[in-house]
Structure formats: structure tokens, C-alpha cells
Design an enzyme around this catalytic site. Sequence first.
Site, mmCIF file in Angstrom:
data_model
loop_
_atom_site.group_PDB
_atom_site.id
_atom_site.type_symbol
_atom_site.label_atom_id
_atom_site.label_comp_id
_atom_site.label_asym_id
_atom_site.label_seq_id
_atom_site.Cartn_x
_atom_site.Cartn_y
_atom_site.Cartn_z
ATOM 1 N N CYS A 121 0.834 -1.204 0.000
ATOM 2 C CA CYS A 121 0.000 0.000 0.000
ATOM 3 C C CYS A 121 0.870 1.255 0.000
ATOM 4 O O CYS A 121 1.982 1.264 0.541
ATOM 5 C CB CYS A 121 -0.912 -0.001 1.223
ATOM 6 S SG CYS A 121 -2.245 -1.220 1.143
ATOM 7 N N CYS A 202 -3.617 0.169 -3.297
ATOM 8 C CA CYS A 202 -4.270 0.466 -2.025
ATOM 9 C C CYS A 202 -3.550 1.624 -1.331
ATOM 10 O O CYS A 202 -2.400 1.938 -1.649
ATOM 11 C CB CYS A 202 -4.298 -0.774 -1.120
ATOM 12 S SG CYS A 202 -2.686 -1.489 -0.775
#
Length: 279
Positions: A121, A202
Site C-alpha cells: 500500500c 491500495c
Amino acid sequence: MPFQQGSARTRQRTVLLVGIVVLLGGLVLAVVLASILTHGKAEGSPDMLKWKDRGTTKNLQEVILGRCYNYVMARRAELGDMDCLKIWESLKQAFIYKNPCNITSEDYQPLMELASHPIPCNKSLFWSKTNDLAHRYTKSNQNFFTLEDTLLGYMADGVSWCGDPSAPGINYESCPKRSECESNPVSVFWKLASKMFAETACGVVQVMLNGSIEAGAFKSSSIFGSIEIFNLNPDKVSAVHIWLMHDIGGPQRPVQLLQCVHNPDHTDCRLCASSMAAP
């Protein structure tokens, strides 16, 4: 006795003549077969489809395998359990002996399952019309990943491939451009890989766009504008940061030092010019 000797000579001559006839017949048959086989090969080559773009990259198998092993054993050692031979076979089966204008995303599904891997992420970097700059940035700052920094993108970057219904099943002479048919092997691959790259993003996502293009930094027909932006998952992506890159000489930007490496004499790169000019 003379009669018997004459009969023996006659039989010998007959056997000799029969042998010569059989030998000549075999030679003629061999020549005919060779001619047929040679003619068949000569006729087979012109049947390969002709296109306007470059053909399949020479030694494609060695290129893909070499890049795969380098990626999983050197660049991303944590991915070392990936089977590069299976990955190559999956790529080959996606296009070999197929009409290069009839490729579907389903053809690449086994490859995507074998070669895909997660991106941490806050590390995804998308780009449009900033290819060189974006990849110079990720090369110097390994905190970010573009699609070309994943295994799929790394293997396929700058490589061309397409099949053909006729033997040997791979066209090394020419492949179709996107303008000739959109469902060609390379275009379908990059569209699917881009879609998957966006789906796995993400956290905070970075996007590097070119602000010096007269037509505008954002183009809806680009891969980012038509595929990636629509496949970002709002449940996983918390923010999108746009980096509007200008040619050197424009507004300040996060990658100015990288641009100055290639343009050291530009006025924007002379950080101490004003202080040095003072008496």
C-alpha cells in the site's frame, strides 16, 4: 553346354537390368518426394499473415525467461518461488498458432494468475505520457512501483510478440498495430495487466502526468484514462495524488533533480547561480 552358358548370361543380364530399373525408379521417387516437400515449404511461408508493426522479438523465450529469473531472484528475492518456466509456457500458449487479431483476455488469464503479486500500500505509481521520467524516478526511488516495475510489466516491457495460424505458429516478421486490430496480443496483454495493477492498488496512489502537452495532461483514451482510473477500488484507495510534471524550465516539481541530471546546464539547475554571481 554353350546353350546353358548362353542362358546363364541372359539371366545375369536380365537380373542386372531389373536391378538398374529398380535403382533408377528409387532415385526418381526420391527426387519427386524431395521436390514435393521443398515445394510445400516454399508454399507455406507466403501463407503467414502480413502486418505493419515489427514482428516477434528474436529469442523471445530466452528474453522472457532471463527477465523472469532476474526479477524473482535478484530484484524481488521474496518472489523466488515463482515458476518462470510455467510463466513462459502460459505466455506462449496465449498467442501461439492463433490469429493475432482474435486474442482475448481469457487467453492471458493463466499467465496473470501465475505471475501476479501484491504491491505494498502507498507504493503504486501510475503515469501517462511521462514514461521515461516515471521510470527514472522509480529506479532512483524504490519506494514506488509502476506497472513496469512488477513482474508482468518487467518481462514484457519493450518486447513484441504475436502468433500465426500457420507453422511455426509465431510470426517473427510482422505483428499487427493497434490501428489494424485492437485485439492483438500485446495490446490485450497491457490492457489486462493495467487493469489488474489498478485493482491491487491500495492506500495513497500517485499519478504522474505530463503538464507540458498542449492537448492537456489528461487524455481519456490513454491506458490510465480509459482503464486504470476506472479500476481503482474506492474501498482500498484512500487518496490519489496527481503529480503534474512540466518540461524543465516550468514550475517546481518533485523530480526536478532527476531532470537536472540530464540537463545540468539549464538555469533551473544552477542552484547556487545567484549567490555566486554576487560580489
